[in-house]
Design a protein around this motif. Structure first.
Motif, PDB file in Angstrom:
ATOM      1  N   VAL A  42       0.778  -1.091   0.055  1.00 12.96           N
ATOM      2  CA  VAL A  42      -0.100   0.039   0.158  1.00 12.96           C
ATOM      3  C   VAL A  42       1.052   1.210   0.015  1.00 12.96           C
ATOM      4  O   VAL A  42       0.688   2.238  -0.687  1.00 12.96           O
ATOM      5  CB  VAL A  42      -0.921   0.016   1.333  1.00 12.96           C
ATOM      6  N   ALA A  43       1.818   1.237   1.013  1.00  9.77           N
ATOM      7  CA  ALA A  43       2.923   2.378   0.883  1.00  9.77           C
ATOM      8  C   ALA A  43       3.555   2.691  -0.592  1.00  9.77           C
ATOM      9  O   ALA A  43       3.684   3.759  -1.181  1.00  9.77           O
ATOM     10  CB  ALA A  43       4.129   2.100   1.920  1.00  9.77           C
ATOM     11  N   LEU A  44       3.841   1.632  -1.280  1.00 11.23           N
ATOM     12  CA  LEU A  44       4.487   1.860  -2.390  1.00 11.23           C
ATOM     13  C   LEU A  44       3.510   2.500  -3.709  1.00 11.23           C
ATOM     14  O   LEU A  44       3.780   3.146  -4.364  1.00 11.23           O
ATOM     15  CB  LEU A  44       5.110   0.335  -3.107  1.00 11.23           C
ATOM     16  N   LEU A  83      10.030   5.976   1.869  1.00 12.72           N
ATOM     17  CA  LEU A  83       8.704   5.351   2.322  1.00 12.72           C
ATOM     18  C   LEU A  83       8.234   5.935   3.449  1.00 12.72           C
ATOM     19  O   LEU A  83       6.991   5.412   4.367  1.00 12.72           O
ATOM     20  CB  LEU A  83       8.555   3.959   2.168  1.00 12.72           C
ATOM     21  N   LEU A  84       9.212   6.315   4.648  1.00 13.93           N
ATOM     22  CA  LEU A  84       9.101   6.676   5.741  1.00 13.93           C
ATOM     23  C   LEU A  84       7.674   7.398   6.084  1.00 13.93           C
ATOM     24  O   LEU A  84       6.908   7.089   7.145  1.00 13.93           O
ATOM     25  CB  LEU A  84      10.059   7.328   6.552  1.00 13.93           C
ATOM     26  N   PRO A  85       7.374   8.503   5.388  1.00 10.68           N
ATOM     27  CA  PRO A  85       6.165   9.294   5.626  1.00 10.68           C
ATOM     28  C   PRO A  85       4.797   8.271   5.511  1.00 10.68           C
ATOM     29  O   PRO A  85       3.880   8.623   5.988  1.00 10.68           O
ATOM     30  CB  PRO A  85       6.167  10.370   4.715  1.00 10.68           C
ATOM     31  N   LEU A  86       4.774   7.242   4.628  1.00 12.70           N
ATOM     32  CA  LEU A  86       3.819   6.487   4.187  1.00 12.70           C
ATOM     33  C   LEU A  86       3.675   5.424   5.134  1.00 12.70           C
ATOM     34  O   LEU A  86       2.632   4.511   4.913  1.00 12.70           O
ATOM     35  CB  LEU A  86       3.880   6.119   2.733  1.00 12.70           C
ATOM     36  N   ILE A  87       4.519   5.090   5.716  1.00 12.24           N
ATOM     37  CA  ILE A  87       4.413   4.042   6.858  1.00 12.24           C
ATOM     38  C   ILE A  87       4.524   4.566   8.375  1.00 12.24           C
ATOM     39  O   ILE A  87       4.666   3.715   9.381  1.00 12.24           O
ATOM     40  CB  ILE A  87       5.565   3.017   6.721  1.00 12.24           C
ATOM     41  N   GLU A  88       3.807   5.650   8.495  1.00 11.31           N
ATOM     42  CA  GLU A  88       3.494   6.181   9.614  1.00 11.31           C
ATOM     43  C   GLU A  88       4.897   6.428  10.591  1.00 11.31           C
ATOM     44  O   GLU A  88       4.535   6.411  12.018  1.00 11.31           O
ATOM     45  CB  GLU A  88       2.719   5.640  10.481  1.00 11.31           C
ATOM     46  N   VAL A  92      10.353  10.263  12.694  1.00 12.60           N
ATOM     47  CA  VAL A  92      11.881   9.938  12.192  1.00 12.60           C
ATOM     48  C   VAL A  92      12.344  10.834  11.045  1.00 12.60           C
ATOM     49  O   VAL A  92      13.106  11.415  10.722  1.00 12.60           O
ATOM     50  CB  VAL A  92      11.934   8.643  11.648  1.00 12.60           C
ATOM     51  N   ILE A  93      11.179  11.369  10.119  1.00 13.66           N
ATOM     52  CA  ILE A  93      11.325  12.170   8.908  1.00 13.66           C
ATOM     53  C   ILE A  93      11.580  13.553   9.507  1.00 13.66           C
ATOM     54  O   ILE A  93      12.644  14.272   9.037  1.00 13.66           O
ATOM     55  CB  ILE A  93       9.926  12.198   8.176  1.00 13.66           C
TER      56      ILE A  93
END
Length: 321
Positions: A42-44, A83-88, A92-93
Motif C-alpha cells: 500500500v505504501a508503494l 517510504l517513511l512518511p507513508l508507513i507512519e 523519524v522524518i
C-alpha cells in the motif's frame, strides 16, 4: 510405578501437542508477515500515486561509490527512507529533515537510523546475529532476474537511482515482484550470509560456493542489516537462485552486483508482495529454469517462472505467468 506411568503419560501428551502448538504459532507469525507486506505494498502504491513513480532502492544526494564518495550519503540511502512518511514514521522524518539527508546510512550513532520498525520485521525471524546499532529489515527490494543489482536500468522494479513506473512494468503488475523476504543470518557459517568476491557467472556456480560445514570462503553478514542502506548486500533481492539458496556478491563490498537470494524462516518458501499489492507465498520448488545459464540483459528470463516474476519487462509467457 504409578507415578512413573503418570509422568510418562504427561510427557507423551506434551510430545504430541507441541508440534501442533508450534505450527499454530507459525501460522500466526506468517499472517503477521503477510500483513506487513500488504502494508508495504500500500505504501508503494501511495508513493506512486503521489510522485507518479516508485521510489529507488538505492539513491539520494551525493555521488555514488561503492564505499563512499565526495558527499554523504553517497547515493546509498534505501527506498525505505523515501517510504517513511507513508508507513507512519513522521517523527523519524522530522529528525531527518534537520540534517538534510546528509548522513551516510552506516552512521550507527545517528538517531534516525537506530530506529527499529515492526513493519519491516517478520515475526518468524530471529534477531540478526550482528548488531551494529542500526535497525534491521526482513524485506528487500527486487532488482529482477539479473546480477546487475547496482544498475541504473535494472531488470526488476528497483535499482540505483532508478524510479520505475507502472507503465514500465510491461509484464504486468500482477506477475512482477516488488519486495521479497530476506532472512537474517544466524551465525558466521549460515547460508544466509553473502559470499564476497566469489565472482560466479551463473546461479549454479554461486550455489556450490557454500559448504554446509564451513560456510562461505569469505562470509559477510550484511543481509537484512541497515534498513537505511540501499546497497545490494543489505536491501536487494533477485530471482536467479531458488528461494532459500546461497548468495554471492562480486568483489568485496556491500554495494556491488551479485546473486542476492530471497529467504525466510517459513517452512519451504518465502513471502513476496507483487507490484499490484497482492502478497503470495512462493515455494522453494518453484520452477527456476536453467541454473547453468548466464543472466540476460534483454528478453525472457532463463530462470523459469521464478525469474519471470523478477523481471518487469521480459515478455515471458508460460504456466502461471
Amino acid at each position: 510405578m504409578e507415578l512413573l506411568i503418570v509422568v510418562a503419560t504427561i510427557g507423551l501428551i506434551v510430545a504430541l501437542l507441541l508440534p501442533s502448538v508450534q505450527q499454530a504459532r507459525e501460522v500466526s507469525r506468517r499472517m503477521q508477515c503477510t500483513n506487513n507486506l500488504k502494508q508495504l505494498g500500500v505504501a508503494l502504491h501511495s508513493y506512486h500515486d503521489t510522485f507518479a513513480a516508485f521510489p529507488y532502492r538505492e539513491g539520494g544526494p551525493g555521488q555514488h561509490q561503492f564505499n563512499g564518495g565526495a558527499i554523504a550519503p553517497f547515493q546509498r540511502l534505501s527506498g525505505y527512507v523515501s517510504l517513511l512518511p507513508l508507513i507512519e514514521q513522521g517523527q523519524v522524518i522530522e529528525e531527518l529533515k534537520l540534517t538534510g539527508l546528509s548522513k551516510a546510512p552506516w552512521e550507527s550513532t545517528y538517531q534516525p537510523w537506530k530506529q527499529s520498525f515492526a513493519l519491516l520485521r517478520c515475526p518468524s525471524s530471529p534477531e540478526h546475529f550482528v548488531q551494529d546499532g542500526i535497525g534491521d529489515a526482513n524485506y528487500a527490494f527486487c532488482a529482477g532476474d539479473s546480477v546487475e543489482t547496482e544498475s541504473l536500468q535494472p531488470r526488476g522494479i528497483f535499482g540505483l537511482v532508478d524510479h520505475a513506473t507502472f507503465d514500465s512494468i510491461t509484464d504486468g503488475s500482477t506477475y512482477t515482484i516488488a519486495l521479497a523476504e530476506r532472512s537474517f543470518p544466524s551465525g558466521q557459517r549460515d547460508m544466509r550470509n553473502v559470499n564476497f568476491g566469489s565472482d560466479p557467472e551463473t546461479p549454479a556456480e554461486c550455489a556450490v560456493t557454500f559448504d554446509p560445514f564451513s560456510g562461505y570462503a569469505k562470509s559477510n553478514p550484511a543481509p537484512g542489516g541497515r534498513w537505511s542502506d540501499g546497497g545490494s548486500a543489505f536491501s536487494a533481492v533477485n530471482t536467479c537462485l531458488p528461494p532459500n539458496s546461497p548468495q554471492c556478491a562480486y568483489a568485496s563490498h556491500e554495494a556491488q552486483n551479485g546473486f542476492y537470494t530471497a529467504s525466510s524462516e517459513h517452512p519451504e518458501g518465502v513471502m513476496c508482495v507483487f507490484a499490484d499489492g497482492s502478497v503470495r507465498f512462493i515455494t522453494d520448488a518453484v520452477d527456476c529454469g536453467n541454473q547453468g545459464a548466464q543472466p540476460v540483459t534483454t528478453g525472457a528470463s532463463p530462470y523459469g517462472i521464478w525469474g519471470s516474476m523478477g523481471s518487469k519487462g521480459g515478455n515471458e509467457l508460460g504456466p502461471g505467468v
